[in-house]
Design a protein around this motif. Structure first.
Motif, mmCIF file in Angstrom:
data_model
loop_
_atom_site.group_PDB
_atom_site.id
_atom_site.type_symbol
_atom_site.label_atom_id
_atom_site.label_comp_id
_atom_site.label_asym_id
_atom_site.label_seq_id
_atom_site.Cartn_x
_atom_site.Cartn_y
_atom_site.Cartn_z
ATOM 1 N N ALA A 109 0.835 -1.202 0.000
ATOM 2 C CA ALA A 109 0.000 0.000 0.000
ATOM 3 C C ALA A 109 0.872 1.255 0.000
ATOM 4 N N ALA A 110 1.978 1.233 0.766
ATOM 5 C CA ALA A 110 2.892 2.381 0.786
ATOM 6 C C ALA A 110 3.535 2.571 -0.586
ATOM 7 N N ARG A 111 3.967 1.477 -1.219
ATOM 8 C CA ARG A 111 4.572 1.591 -2.555
ATOM 9 C C ARG A 111 3.563 2.139 -3.559
ATOM 10 N N ALA A 112 2.325 1.679 -3.466
ATOM 11 C CA ALA A 112 1.294 2.157 -4.386
ATOM 12 C C ALA A 112 1.084 3.656 -4.241
ATOM 13 N N ASP A 113 1.044 4.140 -3.010
ATOM 14 C CA ASP A 113 0.815 5.569 -2.791
ATOM 15 C C ASP A 113 1.981 6.403 -3.309
ATOM 16 N N LEU A 114 3.198 5.941 -3.078
ATOM 17 C CA LEU A 114 4.365 6.684 -3.551
ATOM 18 C C LEU A 114 4.416 6.708 -5.076
ATOM 19 N N CYS A 115 4.094 5.577 -5.719
ATOM 20 C CA CYS A 115 4.053 5.548 -7.185
ATOM 21 C C CYS A 115 2.958 6.473 -7.708
ATOM 22 N N ARG A 116 1.816 6.488 -7.028
ATOM 23 C CA ARG A 116 0.714 7.370 -7.433
ATOM 24 C C ARG A 116 1.152 8.826 -7.380
ATOM 25 N N ARG A 117 1.824 9.195 -6.305
ATOM 26 C CA ARG A 117 2.281 10.585 -6.168
ATOM 27 C C ARG A 117 3.327 10.948 -7.221
ATOM 28 N N LEU A 118 4.065 9.959 -7.708
ATOM 29 C CA LEU A 118 5.074 10.201 -8.739
ATOM 30 C C LEU A 118 4.491 10.113 -10.151
ATOM 31 N N GLY A 119 3.201 9.788 -10.261
ATOM 32 C CA GLY A 119 2.573 9.664 -11.567
ATOM 33 C C GLY A 119 2.846 8.347 -12.262
ATOM 34 N N ARG A 120 3.386 7.387 -11.558
ATOM 35 C CA ARG A 120 3.670 6.058 -12.139
ATOM 36 C C ARG A 120 2.448 5.169 -11.902
ATOM 37 N N ASN A 121 1.391 5.469 -12.665
ATOM 38 C CA ASN A 121 0.071 4.901 -12.368
ATOM 39 C C ASN A 121 -0.008 3.395 -12.596
ATOM 40 N N ALA A 122 0.652 2.867 -13.596
ATOM 41 C CA ALA A 122 0.595 1.426 -13.854
ATOM 42 C C ALA A 122 1.206 0.661 -12.680
ATOM 43 N N GLU A 123 2.349 1.135 -12.203
ATOM 44 C CA GLU A 123 2.973 0.498 -11.034
ATOM 45 C C GLU A 123 2.102 0.662 -9.786
ATOM 46 N N ALA A 124 1.477 1.833 -9.666
ATOM 47 C CA ALA A 124 0.591 2.075 -8.523
ATOM 48 C C ALA A 124 -0.582 1.098 -8.537
ATOM 49 N N ARG A 125 -1.176 0.884 -9.715
ATOM 50 C CA ARG A 125 -2.306 -0.054 -9.793
ATOM 51 C C ARG A 125 -1.883 -1.458 -9.382
ATOM 52 N N ASP A 126 -0.728 -1.906 -9.866
ATOM 53 C CA ASP A 126 -0.254 -3.259 -9.520
ATOM 54 C C ASP A 126 -0.020 -3.384 -8.011
ATOM 55 N N ALA A 127 0.546 -2.343 -7.429
ATOM 56 C CA ALA A 127 0.817 -2.398 -5.988
ATOM 57 C C ALA A 127 -0.478 -2.356 -5.183
ATOM 58 N N TYR A 128 -1.447 -1.545 -5.626
ATOM 59 C CA TYR A 128 -2.738 -1.520 -4.936
ATOM 60 C C TYR A 128 -3.421 -2.886 -5.010
ATOM 61 N N LYS A 129 -3.336 -3.533 -6.175
ATOM 62 C CA LYS A 129 -3.963 -4.863 -6.322
ATOM 63 C C LYS A 129 -3.296 -5.881 -5.400
ATOM 64 N N ARG A 130 -1.971 -5.786 -5.277
ATOM 65 C CA ARG A 130 -1.261 -6.709 -4.376
ATOM 66 C C ARG A 130 -1.669 -6.457 -2.933
ATOM 67 N N ALA A 131 -1.759 -5.193 -2.527
ATOM 68 C CA ALA A 131 -2.193 -4.865 -1.163
ATOM 69 C C ALA A 131 -3.626 -5.332 -0.928
ATOM 70 N N LEU A 132 -4.476 -5.165 -1.935
ATOM 71 C CA LEU A 132 -5.880 -5.575 -1.812
ATOM 72 C C LEU A 132 -5.995 -7.080 -1.607
ATOM 73 N N ALA A 133 -5.150 -7.835 -2.295
ATOM 74 C CA ALA A 133 -5.184 -9.294 -2.153
ATOM 75 C C ALA A 133 -4.778 -9.747 -0.753
ATOM 76 N N LEU A 134 -3.995 -8.923 -0.052
ATOM 77 C CA LEU A 134 -3.505 -9.291 1.276
ATOM 78 C C LEU A 134 -4.362 -8.724 2.409
ATOM 79 N N THR A 135 -5.311 -7.863 2.075
ATOM 80 C CA THR A 135 -6.098 -7.169 3.100
ATOM 81 C C THR A 135 -7.302 -8.007 3.516
ATOM 82 N N ARG A 136 -7.550 -8.053 4.842
ATOM 83 C CA ARG A 136 -8.663 -8.860 5.362
ATOM 84 C C ARG A 136 -9.692 -8.038 6.133
#
Length: 497
Positions: A453-480
């Motif tokens: 989730a932290a990596r996704a937010d940092l990528c989002r702030r840097l405009g690296r949206n494709a990487e941000a989406r992948d990181a958000y999906k990985r965080a989502l898969a681990l969230t309960r």
């Protein structure tokens, strides 16, 4: 969380369930016992000695205006009239004493009886005796000492009854040890008993999950069902965990005492770790519909206050300050519908100012001792956040410096991750992302949802949206937890748009 009389285990009646009692509007302990024990047709006349006690304490509301008949121990023909008001006042006082003193009494009985189950039975018997005798004889000057003494003698009577079927020699040493009057009445021992109980429940010979369960059960007085529900564990599984822990304490002869000064620090770390684990599960639940579990964080804070009262070491103060400062934000962390609100977006007027003031004071005391540890440093970081009037005024340079000290004291990939987030706030998202990527490259936090989730937010702030989406999906898969899932799903939707 105050425990009421109905939390006494009704072992001898085969009822393993426990119920809670509020001061009004719920069935009381004596009424609960009456419901279990009252014989058909027992109301009115023809009451036996036991039934008359239950009639006194469990009378329905519409009959409480009549005087109540109680049989004295001298015989069925010797009757004593006690007003219903006297009975009610005594019952309420016994209930209040239970809430205030039951865990202290229990801790002392464990020291005297050297057995958890025997102590719990004695606690039950002592409060039953109080329900019977206090309306008739008056409340003793020292209720706690009276209850300890009553429980001790009830246990001795039970052991002697058991000795009728076994060899008396098998029980004589146990009876003599329990009958030692000086051990029961020593004031210093009485005050130290809760501390002994905490260290016993958190003994390193016990598995960590058993330490948590046993502490919540025996020190806090939570029921097995409540602990199981809080940790989303089946109640029978939790019950077996507690039974095995008690057996380990008995079979391994784990001493019921406060460690010597030379061993105190290591053992204290174990106790504080258990308390903080309970708090974290309440502050940020690992799974479920709710982001938090207020009952668990409340119990952890109550345990922290107890430890602070009994052993005010700097790290105890630090942990207590850390819990209070984090807890102060509870009301602002979610919306009315339960959705997650990030720290920088929270309404700080909703933060609990009293908890912040107390927490900051405790942090200052811990740091000024020059003997502080990781909990005090984490509390200092929380204090910097708490004292900032708004998110933009946060002193990120000081927070990064505190994380540097914390990493030196206790190297950890989670602390390194938190420092990376703080560094990104001070020096920009690129600096923080480089550290996060290095941590993930080592594989240490690959299954930790907050790292992705932290990596996704940092990528989002840097405009690296494709990487941000992948990181958000990985965080989502681990969230309960559902609130976190909804938050991450919203972030993904924003990136798509």
């Amino acid at each position: 969380m105050p425990r009421a009389l109905t939390d006494i285990k009704l072992r001898q009646y085969g009822n393993e369930s426990r119920s809670r009692l509020s001061s009004r509007g719920r069935i009381g302990e004596a009424q609960h016992i009456a419901a279990l024990k009252r014989k058909p047709g027992g109301h009115g006349t023809g009451l036996g000695a036991q039934d008359s006690l239950l009639w006194v304490c469990g009378r329905p509301d519409h009959e409480r205006q009549r005087p109540t008949r109680v049989q004295e121990q001298s015989g069925p023909s010797n009757l004593l009239l006690i007003s219903a008001d006297t009975v009610e006042r005594s019952r309420e006082l016994v209930d209040a004493v239970y809430r205030a003193e039951s865990r202290r009494v229990f801790a002392t009985l464990i020291r005297l009886l050297r057995d958890f189950d025997l102590a719990e039975e004695a606690l039950h018997d002592a409060f039953r005796a109080a329900l019977e005798q206090w309306p008739r004889d008056g409340v003793p000057a020292n209720p706690r000492a009276w209850l300890v003494s009553a429980g001790r003698f009830k246990a001795i009577d039970g052991i002697r009854r058991l000795a009728r079927f076994d060899s008396l020699e098998d029980h004589i040493d146990q009876v003599e040890a329990i009958a030692d009057e000086s051990a029961a009445t020593d004031g210093e021992s009485l005050e130290d008993d809760r501390l002994r109980l905490i260290f016993t429940c958190c003994h390193p010979a016990l598995p960590p999950d058993a330490q948590v369960a046993l502490t919540l059960r025996e020190v806090c007085g939570l029921t097995t069902e409540e602990i199981a529900q809080a940790f989303l564990t089946p109640a029978p599984t939790l019950a077996q965990r507690i039974v095995r822990a008690k057996s380990k304490i008995r079979d391994a002869r784990i001493p019921y005492l406060v460690p010597e000064r030379s061993d105190l620090q290591d053992r204290l770390d174990s106790v504080l770790r258990v308390i903080y684990l309970v708090f974290n599960e309440g502050y940020s639940a690992s799974s479920g519909e709710s982001l938090t579990r207020h009952d668990l964080s409340t119990e952890a804070i109550r345990l922290g206050r107890l430890m602070m009262e009994l052993l005010p070491e700097p790290e105890v103060l630090g942990l207590m300050g850390l819990m209070l400062l984090n807890e102060s934000r509870r009301a602002a962390r979610t919306t009315s519908s339960g959705d997650l609100i990030l720290l920088q977006d929270q309404d700080r007027s909703r933060w609990n100012k009293e908890q912040i003031a107390e927490g900051v004071t405790l942090v200052e005391r811990a740091l000024s001792s020059q003997r502080f540890g990781p909990y005090a440093l984490q509390a200092a970081i929380a204090a910097v956040h708490a004292e900032a009037p708004d998110a933009g005024a946060t002193d990120w340079a000081q927070i990064v410096g505190l994380y540097d000290l914390l990493l030196q004291m206790e190297p950890s990939p989670v602390i390194e991750l938190n420092r990376a987030v703080a560094l990104a706030m001070r020096d920009g998202p690129g600096k923080g992302l480089a550290i996060v990527d290095a941590i993930l490259a080592r594989g240490e936090l690959e299954d930790y949802r907050l790292a992705h989730a932290a990596r996704a937010d940092l990528c989002r702030r840097l405009g690296r949206n494709a990487e941000a989406r992948d990181a958000y999906k990985r965080a989502l898969a681990l969230t309960r937890t559902e609130p976190e899932r909804r938050f991450l799903e919203r972030r993904l939707a924003e990136l798509k748009n």
